[in-house]
Motif scaffolding. Structure first.
Motif: not given
Length: 327
Positions: A194-217
Motif C-alpha cells: 500500500p501507498v502511504d497517505g492513501m485510503p486503506t483497504v481491507k478485503l473480506d473472504e469474497s474479495g469485497a473491499p472495505t475502504i477507510t479514509i485517512p484523517d487528512t484533507d
C-alpha cells in the motif's frame, strides 16, 4: 458531453439469442445470475450444487443436426466445421466434441470462451472470436440463456458444436464453442504494498473491499495506486471492461455504490465514465485491483446539482476482463 458512471448502469443484462445477431455481437455475452458454491455431502465429499444441477438440466440436447457436424482442429484454436448444407435445424442442439478437465462450471460463474460461426445454409465460415486476448469479455453463465444451454455443466477445456435454428431475423447457424476457463469474480493479481497517505483497504473472504479514509484533507489531483497487478491484457482507451467496484465518499466514508452490493460485476466503456475513473482503468492489466481517489474536478464537479458534485470519490476497482474496440 457529460460522462456517466458505473452506478448509473446497474442492470443484469440478459443474453440475446446468438442466432439473431452477428458473430461479433453474439460474442458480447454479459451478466445474468449470481454464484453459489458446492456443499459437502455426509461423506465429506463435494456434491453438485443446485447451480450445477440447474445447468445440467438446462443443457440443450444432442441431435441429428449437431451430430452431423465434423470438426477439425485442436480444442482452444480456431477450427473448421464440415457438414452437408443446407443443414436442417429444428431446435437448439449441442454435441460434445471433446471434454475438458476440472470442476464443472456452475451458474453465476464467469467464464472465458471462444467460438467460430458458420452459415447453416451455405456452410460458409462467418467468423471467429475469443481466440485472441481482448476480443470478448468474460460471460456470467446461466441456465436461462443460450450460452448456459450450450456450455451446460461442462468442465474447462470442453469443445462443443451447437446448431441454432433460423429465426424471423436470421438464418440458421452452426457454432464451434471452446469453453476456455472459469474467471475469478475478484482481482487475482500479485499484491502490491500500500501507498502511504492513501485510503486503506481491507478485503473480506469474497474479495469485497472495505475502504477507510485517512484523517487528512482530500487531494486536488487524481491519485492512483495498484493494490494488485494482474497478468492479463492491457486496458486501452475505448475498451469495454468488466469490473467489480466499490465507491465511497471521502467526506464521510459512506458507500454510494458497489457492484458487490448490486450482486454482479458491471460492464461499460472506459470512455463512458468520469475522467478520474477512466484514468484508473486505462493502462491497467486484467486481474489488477486499483485504488483511485477522484477529486470533484475529475468526477462530477461540472454536473450542476448532481448529488456527488462536491464530493471527492474513492474507488476500489477489480478489472476482470477487457474487450478492445477493434474486436
Amino acid at each position: 458531453m457529460e460522462t456517466s458512471f458505473p452506478f448509473t448502469l446497474r442492470s443484469i443484462v440478459r443474453l440475446r439469442p446468438l442466432a439473431t445477431v452477428s458473430i461479433a455481437a453474439a460474442a458480447v455475452l454479459l451478466l445474468a445470475g449470481c454464484s453459489s458454491a458446492a456443499t459437502p455431502d455426509a461423506s465429506g465429499s463435494p456434491s453438485p450444487s443446485a447451480s450445477a444441477v440447474d445447468l445440467c438440466a438446462a443443457t440443450a440436447p444432442s441431435g441429428a443436426a449437431s451430430e452431423s457436424v465434423t470438426v477439425e482442429g485442436e480444442p482452444g484454436t480456431e477450427s473448421t466445421a464440415t457438414f452437408t448444407a443446407p443443414l436442417d435445424i429444428t431446435e437448439l442442439e449441442r454435441t460434445v466434441i471433446s471434454e475438458g478437465t476440472g470442476d464443472p462450471v456452475e451458474a453465476g460463474q464467469l467464464i472465458t470462451y471462444a467460438l467460430t460461426a458458420f452459415s447453416a445454409e451455405t456452410g460458409e465460415k462467418l467468423g471467429a472470436v475469443g481466440y485472441k486476448e481482448g476480443e470478448i469479455l468474460p460471460a456470467q453463465i446461466s441456465p436461462d440463456n443460450p450460452l448456459g444451454q450450450v456450455i451446460g455443466c461442462s468442465t474447462p477445456g470442453t469443445r462443443l458444436v451447437a446448431t441454432f435454428p433460423a429465426s424471423d431475423s436470421a438464418a440458421g447457424e452452426v457454432y464451434i464453442f471452446d469453453f476456455l476457463s472459469v474467471v475469478p469474480d475478484a482481482a487475482w493479481g500479485e499484491p502490491v504494498a500500500p501507498v502511504d497517505g492513501m485510503p486503506t483497504v481491507k478485503l473480506d473472504e469474497s474479495g469485497a473491499p472495505t475502504i477507510t479514509i485517512p484523517d487528512t484533507d482530500p487531494p486536488t489531483e487524481v491519485e492512483i495506486a495498484n493494490l494488485k497487478t494482474g497478468d492479463g491484457p492491457v486496458v486501452v482507451s475505448g475498451d469495454q471492461v468488466l469490473v467489480q467496484y466499490t465507491g465511497v465518499k471521502w467526506s464521510d466514508g459512506t458507500v454510494f455504490d458497489s457492484s458487490w452490493e448490486n450482486g454482479a460485476p458491471a460492464a461499460f466503456q472506459t470512455t463512458a465514465v468520469v475522467e478520474g475513473f477512466k484514468q484508473a482503468l486505462e493502462g491497467q492489466t486484467v486481474g489488477s485491483q486499483v485504488l483511485v481517489v477522484v477529486p470533484p474536478a475529475f468526477g462530477y464537479g461540472a454536473s450542476e446539482g448532481h448529488e456527488l458534485q462536491k464530493e471527492t470519490l474513492v474507488f476500489v476497482v477489480d478489472i476482470l476482463g477487457t474487450q478492445h474496440p477493434n474486436a
